[in-house]
Design an enzyme around this catalytic site. Structure first.
Site, mmCIF file in Angstrom:
data_model
loop_
_atom_site.group_PDB
_atom_site.id
_atom_site.type_symbol
_atom_site.label_atom_id
_atom_site.label_comp_id
_atom_site.label_asym_id
_atom_site.label_seq_id
_atom_site.Cartn_x
_atom_site.Cartn_y
_atom_site.Cartn_z
ATOM 1 N N LYS A 187 0.830 -1.208 0.000
ATOM 2 C CA LYS A 187 0.000 0.000 0.000
ATOM 3 C C LYS A 187 0.863 1.257 0.000
ATOM 4 O O LYS A 187 0.649 2.176 -0.783
ATOM 5 C CB LYS A 187 -0.938 -0.009 1.199
ATOM 6 C CG LYS A 187 -1.910 1.171 1.233
ATOM 7 C CD LYS A 187 -2.790 1.138 2.470
ATOM 8 C CE LYS A 187 -3.759 -0.017 2.443
ATOM 9 N NZ LYS A 187 -4.720 0.036 3.580
ATOM 10 N N GLU A 193 10.205 -5.724 3.814
ATOM 11 C CA GLU A 193 10.447 -7.028 3.187
ATOM 12 C C GLU A 193 10.038 -7.003 1.712
ATOM 13 O O GLU A 193 10.760 -7.509 0.840
ATOM 14 C CB GLU A 193 9.675 -8.131 3.913
ATOM 15 C CG GLU A 193 10.045 -8.303 5.380
ATOM 16 C CD GLU A 193 9.135 -7.525 6.312
ATOM 17 O OE1 GLU A 193 8.976 -7.961 7.465
ATOM 18 O OE2 GLU A 193 8.569 -6.491 5.889
ATOM 19 N N GLY A 248 -5.060 -5.380 5.451
ATOM 20 C CA GLY A 248 -4.289 -6.321 4.644
ATOM 21 C C GLY A 248 -4.846 -7.725 4.632
ATOM 22 O O GLY A 248 -4.922 -8.381 3.591
ATOM 23 N N ARG A 249 -5.266 -8.222 5.796
ATOM 24 C CA ARG A 249 -5.761 -9.594 5.872
ATOM 25 C C ARG A 249 -7.179 -9.749 5.345
ATOM 26 O O ARG A 249 -7.711 -10.851 5.303
ATOM 27 C CB ARG A 249 -5.651 -10.111 7.308
ATOM 28 C CG ARG A 249 -6.364 -9.246 8.339
ATOM 29 C CD ARG A 249 -5.951 -9.672 9.753
ATOM 30 N NE ARG A 249 -6.490 -8.810 10.799
ATOM 31 C CZ ARG A 249 -5.939 -7.666 11.193
ATOM 32 N NH1 ARG A 249 -4.840 -7.239 10.601
ATOM 33 N NH2 ARG A 249 -6.470 -6.957 12.168
ATOM 34 N N GLU A 334 -4.143 -12.352 13.928
ATOM 35 C CA GLU A 334 -3.780 -10.947 13.829
ATOM 36 C C GLU A 334 -4.983 -10.079 14.175
ATOM 37 O O GLU A 334 -4.834 -8.969 14.690
ATOM 38 C CB GLU A 334 -3.271 -10.622 12.429
ATOM 39 C CG GLU A 334 -2.577 -9.266 12.336
ATOM 40 C CD GLU A 334 -1.813 -9.070 11.041
ATOM 41 O OE1 GLU A 334 -0.598 -9.358 11.008
ATOM 42 O OE2 GLU A 334 -2.440 -8.643 10.047
ATOM 43 N N HIS A 365 -2.363 -38.732 9.614
ATOM 44 C CA HIS A 365 -1.138 -39.495 9.879
ATOM 45 C C HIS A 365 -0.051 -38.599 10.450
ATOM 46 O O HIS A 365 1.133 -38.931 10.407
ATOM 47 C CB HIS A 365 -0.667 -40.177 8.598
ATOM 48 C CG HIS A 365 -1.648 -41.177 8.077
ATOM 49 N ND1 HIS A 365 -1.636 -42.501 8.458
ATOM 50 C CD2 HIS A 365 -2.707 -41.038 7.247
ATOM 51 C CE1 HIS A 365 -2.627 -43.135 7.860
ATOM 52 N NE2 HIS A 365 -3.288 -42.272 7.126
ATOM 53 N N LYS A 485 9.279 -4.843 14.023
ATOM 54 C CA LYS A 485 9.673 -4.214 12.760
ATOM 55 C C LYS A 485 10.525 -2.977 13.012
ATOM 56 O O LYS A 485 11.528 -2.742 12.324
ATOM 57 C CB LYS A 485 8.426 -3.854 11.949
ATOM 58 C CG LYS A 485 7.698 -5.045 11.369
ATOM 59 C CD LYS A 485 6.309 -4.687 10.889
ATOM 60 C CE LYS A 485 6.308 -3.650 9.806
ATOM 61 N NZ LYS A 485 4.934 -3.405 9.268
#
Length: 532
Positions: A187, A193, A248-249, A334, A365, A485
């Site tokens: 954004k 990152e 964002g999510r 979050e 399993h 961060k």
């Protein structure tokens, strides 16, 4: 309810399996295998009422700024609102702007899919690499995997999020730069990152093609920062925006979903949005006792706060949904991993459980042993489909048999007498007893279509909102990711220098070790074992 068993509840009510079920938006929810009675449900619904859930739902859909810590509206629902609808934020209808971006996305996606978007050398694009992190990665990668059946197989899609250089190197190792398009999703266009990966991608392209003008043919942006996008070398005409009322999510159905639209085409993306919108309408209008997100959210509160369940397993019995549990981890934890209320008071109760899971039958399993016979109570959501997108022999019948059997086994278990009746020796009986009484929901749909995926994601979005309302937390900020961060920026500079350190003794020692290894490598070209 602590000592009431599911065996007793089913024995007392022959209609329970049919009665405690609900259909909405193509999804059938069987919630009968929960440790609840009609009275439990009545009380949970009363809790929702006393928590002001109806007013909170109305406020969210009306565009009120319910994200109080950031002063923002919460309108991911506007991203899938039909063109004819109206959603007002600060006096302006946002729906026309949403559809303007969708139209630009569709035109661009059609151009790429038709082979008309040419790289710098004139070769058509064959590879699309999405660069983002958090919701800018988890949503697109989950959607691509979930809808791979509908994707254009002439195109290759890769996703880069981790700042670890290995992620970028492996994603691009077999790609031709002349035929690769990068979608940089940030954004602000300053996410550390994402921009580190974007700069590496730019260098990768220029190393192969030489001309800085190539950037404009091999990069597009999903951002709102035109100045930074232009400075990077991207034509701002190829910048797709979104808004500060989109978290964002909650953004996979915004321009963040550009890679998804390129993969499956604008029409199928429209079906995805229609699935989202159908669940939005259900959540907004259905009475709480017949409201699927409300019931799922309340059941999570029930187990978290009254039974002390620390985790929730999400178990999709469809290989295409292999990334769905990872997507839900961000959406749930979050959003509701908070320890203060909306007005800043410390909570004195538990909030979000940990979410986790793997697709069946692989998980059976792996970790189902703990779910069946471990000491933790792990409520489970099973997700299954009545028809397979890839029908091969008896595979789907066996898959379906497993999901139904697992839910039954968790609910009813096997008693010591039943184990003995099978001829098991007494010394082995305790090891083969299944306590049962372990709750689950089963979510069943016809097939995994784009519309079904949209409804499924929106179901969990709204269930998370219900939980946050009960817990009185802000489900739409994420201040908890900020401190690490911010510290990382300081540490990154210190790792590259020899400045004085002012951290705790542990962090200082670790930085000194990294510096020693750095200096050893710089001097000899190899790592000195002594520095380790």
């Amino acid at each position: 309810m602590r000592d009431v068993t599911l065996r007793e509840l089913f024995d007392a009510d022959a209609t329970r399996g049919d009665r405690l079920a609900l259909s909405a938006c193509g999804i059938y929810l069987d919630y009968s295998k929960n440790r609840v009675t009609d009275e439990t449900l009545r009380l949970l619904l009363a809790l929702a009422g006393e928590s002001g859930l109806r007013a909170r739902i109305d406020a969210m859909f009306a565009g009120e700024k319910i994200n109080v810590t950031e002063g923002r509206a919460v309108l991911h629902t506007a991203l899938r609102a039909p063109r004819r609808s109206s959603v007002t934020v600060d006096g302006a209808d946002v729906v026309p702007a949403v559809h303007e971006v969708l139209a630009r996305m569709a035109a661009f996606a059609d151009t790429v899919r038709a082979g008309r978007w040419l790289g710098h050398t004139g070769a058509p694009i064959a590879n699309i690499v999405n660069i983002g992190i958090g919701g800018s990665d988890l949503g697109p990668v989950m959607a691509h995997e979930a809808l791979r059946h509908y994707a254009d197989r002439e195109l290759t899609f890769r996703f880069v999020s981790n700042v670890d250089g290995t992620d970028f190197v492996e994603a691009t190792a077999d790609l031709d730069p002349a035929r690769t398009l990068f979608i940089v999703s940030s954004k602000t266009f300053t996410t550390a990152e994402t921009m580190a990966n974007a700069r590496s991608a730019r260098a990768w392209v220029l190393d192969a093609l030489g001309d800085p003008a190539a950037v404009a043919r091999h990069f597009v942006a999903v951002s709102t920062n035109a100045a930074e996008v232009g400075a990077f070398g991207i034509d701002v005409a190829n910048m797709f925006g979104f808004w500060d009322w989109v978290g964002g999510r909650y953004s996979m159905d915004s321009a963040i979903g550009l890679s998804t639209m390129i993969a499956i085409g604008p029409a199928a993306f429209g079906e995805l949005l229609a699935g989202f919108h159908a669940m939005d309408d259900h959540f907004r209008a259905a009475p709480f006792e017949a409201n699927m997100p409300v019931l799922l959210g309340l059941l999570t509160v029930w187990y978290r706060n009254f039974f002390g369940a620390r985790t929730q397993a999400v178990l999709p019995y469809d290989q295409y949904l292999k990334r769905f549990p990872a997507y839900l981890q961000q959406l749930t934890m979050e959003s509701n991993g908070k320890s203060v209320t909306l007005d800043g008071r410390a909570v004195d109760y538990d909030t979000s459980p940990l979410y986790w899971g793997e697709p069946g039958t692989n998980g059976q399993h792996s970790f189902y042993q703990l779910i069946h016979q471990g000491t933790e109570l792990v409520p489970c959501d099973f997700i299954a489909f009545t028809r397979s997108l890839n029908p091969i022999g008896e595979h789907h019948r066996l898959l379906t048999a497993n999901v139904l059997a697992q839910a039954e086994a968790l609910a009813f278990g096997k008693t010591a007498d039943e184990v003995r009746a099978e001829g098991t020796p007494d010394w082995l009986v305790p090891h083969r007893v299944f306590a049962g009484n372990r709750p689950s929901n089963t979510l069943l749909a016809d097939r995994l279509t784009p519309r079904a995926l949209g409804s499924l994601v929106a179901l969990y979005e709204h269930a998370v909102f219900v939980q946050g309302t009960i817990w009185e937390v802000n489900s739409f900020d994420q201040w908890g990711v900020e401190l690490g961060k911010a510290l990382a920026k300081t540490v990154a500079a210190e790792l590259a220098s020899d400045t004085e350190l002012a951290h705790d003794s542990s962090t200082n020692a670790l930085i000194r070790r990294f510096r020693a290894a750095r200096d050893s490598t710089a001097t000899t070209g190899t790592l000195d074992a002594a520095s380790l």
